[in-house]
Enzyme design. Structure first.
Site, PDB file in Angstrom:
ATOM      1  N   GLU A  62      73.883  55.840  54.682  1.00 23.54           N
ATOM      2  CA  GLU A  62      74.160  57.106  55.351  1.00 23.54           C
ATOM      3  C   GLU A  62      75.546  57.072  56.005  1.00 23.54           C
ATOM      4  OE1 GLU A  62      72.123  59.672  59.041  1.00 23.54           O
ATOM      5  OE2 GLU A  62      71.582  57.572  58.683  1.00 23.54           O
ATOM      6  N   LYS A 131      71.017  66.194  55.658  1.00 22.59           N
ATOM      7  CA  LYS A 131      69.896  65.598  56.382  1.00 22.59           C
ATOM      8  C   LYS A 131      69.054  66.711  56.992  1.00 22.59           C
ATOM      9  CE  LYS A 131      69.166  61.854  59.770  1.00 22.59           C
ATOM     10  NZ  LYS A 131      69.894  60.814  60.545  1.00 22.59           N
ATOM     11  N   CYS A 205      67.798  59.090  56.199  1.00 20.81           N
ATOM     12  CA  CYS A 205      67.331  58.357  57.379  1.00 20.81           C
ATOM     13  C   CYS A 205      66.113  58.972  58.055  1.00 20.81           C
ATOM     14  CB  CYS A 205      68.479  58.191  58.363  1.00 20.81           C
ATOM     15  SG  CYS A 205      68.185  56.884  59.595  1.00 20.81           S
ATOM     16  N   GLY A 408      19.145  33.836  31.738  1.00 21.47           N
ATOM     17  CA  GLY A 408      19.438  32.718  30.856  1.00 21.47           C
ATOM     18  C   GLY A 408      20.713  32.032  31.303  1.00 21.47           C
ATOM     19  N   SER A 410      23.535  29.017  30.543  1.00 18.33           N
ATOM     20  CA  SER A 410      24.065  28.217  29.436  1.00 18.33           C
ATOM     21  C   SER A 410      24.973  27.095  29.884  1.00 18.33           C
ATOM     22  CB  SER A 410      24.844  29.127  28.486  1.00 18.33           C
ATOM     23  OG  SER A 410      26.004  29.631  29.141  1.00 18.33           O
ATOM     24  N   GLY A 411      25.396  27.129  31.145  1.00 20.37           N
ATOM     25  CA  GLY A 411      26.414  26.181  31.584  1.00 20.37           C
ATOM     26  C   GLY A 411      27.817  26.704  31.365  1.00 20.37           C
ATOM     27  N   GLU A 530      34.607  40.598  27.387  1.00 17.34           N
ATOM     28  CA  GLU A 530      33.744  40.589  26.215  1.00 17.34           C
ATOM     29  C   GLU A 530      33.378  42.007  25.796  1.00 17.34           C
ATOM     30  OE1 GLU A 530      31.566  36.244  26.880  1.00 17.34           O
ATOM     31  OE2 GLU A 530      30.537  38.084  27.483  1.00 17.34           O
ATOM     32  N   THR A 537      26.304  40.389  21.129  1.00 21.59           N
ATOM     33  CA  THR A 537      25.344  40.745  20.087  1.00 21.59           C
ATOM     34  C   THR A 537      24.610  42.018  20.491  1.00 21.59           C
ATOM     35  OG1 THR A 537      25.082  38.419  19.502  1.00 21.59           O
ATOM     36  CG2 THR A 537      23.367  39.937  18.750  1.00 21.59           C
TER      37      THR A 537
END
Length: 724
Positions: A62, A131, A205, A408, A410-411, A530, A537
């Site tokens: 400015e 301004k 400003c 279920g 699965s690890g 996924e 599936t």
């Protein structure tokens, strides 16, 4: 290829401008008090240097042509005349300069003096912005010299010599017959033709400090970049206040906010100046310079114009708000208080032609858009994501009578995350952990390691744990189907999709029937990544459950969630150790047996790196980005593993790089699978949205016909992304 697609101008793949970015600079430099000629020389030198860096827009402080702290000298004809001469010097020099230049100067218009931002490009003064709001509190006395810009009448044009044109006149060429008039007012938008979407507005400003800033109305009227040139003196805490205001403005207005303030050279009689510069984009800091610098400094960043336009397209309330402020009854005496009252100044390609070459990309890109690089933010996000998952499950269980949870295990990562969510949910409901029935169901390719990890974790959590070997039932089914495996054949050639899905389907079928038998619900484990790829599936397979707690969590975030739970010691030490063991395991469906000496089946070897797929997914979900643009961003993010920031605690072996050919290959696969697998997402079980990047629920973020074609997206990628 369609005729329309063939007629489009080709994209220069490596050009940041062609990929929707604009290089912008917020500049501070030492000011020479009351010496406009010296200041003009310094500004031209900086603009030239920035032009060599391909900067399209450069904002200077400015009143930078005179200095802000010259006080009553503003009322001197000598200073005002020299300021006009300095503007002319910059205008003449701008013929050979690339950036649009925004400079601050006092201008005498009619009988009043205005504190102005002057916009210059290609040898022309494009417009002058006074301004709007003048501070007269604390250390400020601006109304002693200046008139407020919000009182300027609509459609005002002026000459730089101070003559005001009649409202009916337009700009005329500067020749012997008359003066050149330029638009004047806080209601100006500057549209850069050679950079689609780059429309900027300038405020000065104090304008950013008022409750309803001009920039807010400008954003609603179409400005994607909001520029503030300032000479704000510094006091304790003011720096942070500026940042908060700019950050909030950029987020609320879905814009970039460019801030440039005065520093070295301003008078120290009663005040100090810190020369702060920064740029925010949609609530995120893109860059800043150090405060109290000696010598010139510039924050130079690439603003994602295309991304901002995409965000506005998706947030419908943004345009609803714009329409509100087009209503005539809401107009006030302020020229900018209605979005329909803004005037657009076109910056033609002759004035500014953006480069279509490889200029690099001056901004940090997250390799993992779903995973913050900052350790504190990552911990916060993990805690919040985990709480969202738990809260969703608690509500569902409470609403249906707190049935048993059948899961279920699965690890692997997904079932592990679902299990620790279930454990916390039953704790919050005051139920024993035995309420969770965790079944590990080994198949033809289940490894002892993953089976042991699953049993160890479920046991350590105190669940009801069982092992159900599906191999006899799977063999019988394959035999009844007269599948080669059921007829005694072995080998890689018989491990087809039927062989895999018989196992996946049986596991889920058992879980549903056990849930029927025991009065429970099946807790789904499939994740967002996924679902995007259709890597599940369909039907009675891992696609289906009574409730899916991971449906809103991408694969790249799940490992961090598990690591966070372990590090926070939310469960026992034994549980934490089991979680770390899971994290060290290869991602695998474990459906195809490995031959002697062969590695176990790898998901990512088959469908590609989840890191790249999640990168593509985020940009499609959040911004609907073009495939070629996603490839461009992925290359910038992943080309060099040694540069940039990685999320905390990510294993060293996962700090890899990908070349463009690899990125292109896997993005093509993603597009094909994403479109062809929509039918699976159209029949998703319930599950909570978790990340701001979006979800794929057909009842929430993503609605798409199952028979849509990917052809146009694939063609765009193949047309615009080089093969190497």
């Amino acid at each position: 290829m369609s005729t329309a697609a063939a007629d489009r101008p080709p994209i220069v793949f490596h050009s940041a401008y062609d990929q929707g970015f604009a290089r912008i600079a917020a500049v501070t430099l030492p000011v020479h008090l009351a010496d406009p000629a010296a200041n003009a020389t310094a500004i031209i030198a900086q603009a030239r240097a920035l032009g060599e860096q391909s900067v399209a827009l450069a904002a200077f402080p400015e009143l930078g042509l005179t200095g802000y702290s010259v006080d009553d000298l503003f009322l001197s004809d000598v200073l005002l005349d020299d300021a006009l001469a300095a503007i002319e010097t910059i205008r003449a020099a701008s013929v050979d300069l690339f950036p649009v230049i925004v400079v601050g100067a006092p201008l005498h218009v009619g009988n009043r003096l205005y504190n102005c931002a002057v916009v210059i490009a290609g040898g022309e003064v494009l417009g002058v912005v006074p301004k709007a709001y003048l501070p007269t509190y604390g250390e400020f006395y601006e109304r002693r010299y200046f008139a407020p810009g919000d009182s300027v009448e609509a459609n005002t044009w002026i000459s730089l010599s101070g003559v005001q044109a009649p409202p009916s006149e337009r700009q005329i060429e500067d020749d012997d017959a008359g003066e050149a008039f330029v638009p004047f007012g806080p209601d100006l938008l500057f549209d850069v033709q050679s950079v689609p979407g780059l429309t900027f507005h300038v405020e000065v400003c104090e304008d950013m400090w008022v409750p309803a800033p001009p920039s807010t109305f400008a954003a609603l009227a179409g400005a994607t970049v909001l520029v503030n040139i300032s000479s704000s003196p510094v006091t304790v805490g003011r720096t942070r206040d500026r940042e908060l205001l700019a950050c909030a403005s950029s987020a609320r207005n879905l814009a970039a906010y460019v801030y440039s303030s005065a520093g070295e050279g301003e008078s120290s009689t009663d005040l100090a100046w810190d020369g702060q510069t920064f740029v925010y984009e949609n609530g995120q800091l893109l860059g800043s310079t150090e405060r109290f610098p000696q010598g010139p400094r510039a924050t130079v960043v690439d603003v994602d114009i295309e991304g901002l336009v995409a965000e506005r397209l998706r947030r419908s309330t943004f345009d609803d708000n714009r329409e509100t402020f087009t209503r005539p009854e809401l107009r006030t005496t302020a020229t900018f208080a209605s979005t329909s009252s803004f005037r657009t100044v076109t910056v033609t390609e002759e004035r500014l032609s953006a480069p279509r070459t490889d200029i690099g990309l001056l901004r940090s890109l997250d390799r993992f858009p779903f995973v913050p690089d900052d350790p504190d933010r990552l911990a916060q996000d993990c805690g919040e994501a985990y709480s969202i998952q738990v809260a969703g499950l608690v509500q569902r269980l409470r609403a249906i009578g707190c049935p048993k949870i059948i899961i279920g295990v699965s690890g692997g990562l997904d079932s592990t995350q679902a299990l620790i969510v279930a454990a916390r949910a039953v704790d919050e409901l005051g139920l024993p952990r035995e309420h969770i029935h965790a079944l590990t169901m080994p198949g033809f390719a289940t490894s002892e390691e993953t089976k042991a990890n699953a049993l160890r974790l479920a046991t350590a959590l105190g669940c009801h744990v069982e092992t159900l070997d599906i191999r006899p039932t799977a063999t019988q089914m394959l035999t009844e189907m007269r599948h080669p495996y059921g007829l005694g054949e072995r080998g890689r050639e018989v491990y087809d999709v039927t062989f895999e899905n018989v196992q996946a389907g049986l596991r889920t079928d058992f879980l549903f029937r056990i849930a029927n038998q025991r009065g429970g619900i099946v807790l789904g484990t499939g994740d967002l990544s996924e679902l995007a790829l259709g890597w599940c599936t369909f039907g009675v397979g891992d696609h289906m459950a009574h409730y899916g707690v991971n449906a809103g969590i991408p694969k790249t975030l799940i490992q961090h969630l598990i690591r966070w739970v372990a590090s926070e010691e939310l469960f026992s030490e034994e549980v934490s150790q089991a979680l770390l063991a899971v994290l060290a395991t290869e991602i695998s469906p474990e459906l195809v047996p490995a031959g002697e000496g062969e590695p176990m089946q790898s998901t990512q070897a088959t469908i590609g790196p989840y890191a790249l797929h999640d990168f593509t997914l985020w940009h499609i979900l959040r911004q609907g980005a073009r495939p070629s643009r996603i490839a461009f961003l992925a290359q910038k993010a992943w080309a060099d593993a040694s540069t940039g920031t990685w999320p905390a605690r990510i294993p060293e072996q996962e700090k890899v790089s990908y070349d463009l050919a690899t990125i292109r290959t896997w993005e093509l696969l993603f597009l094909r699978r994403f479109f062809s697998q929509q039918f699976k997402r159209s029949t998703l079980p319930n599950g909570p949205k978790v990340v701001s990047g979006g979800s794929l629920s057909p009842r929430g973020d993503w609605r798409m016909p199952s028979d849509a074609s990917a052809a146009a997206w694939i063609a765009e990628l193949e047309r615009n992304v080089p093969e190497s």
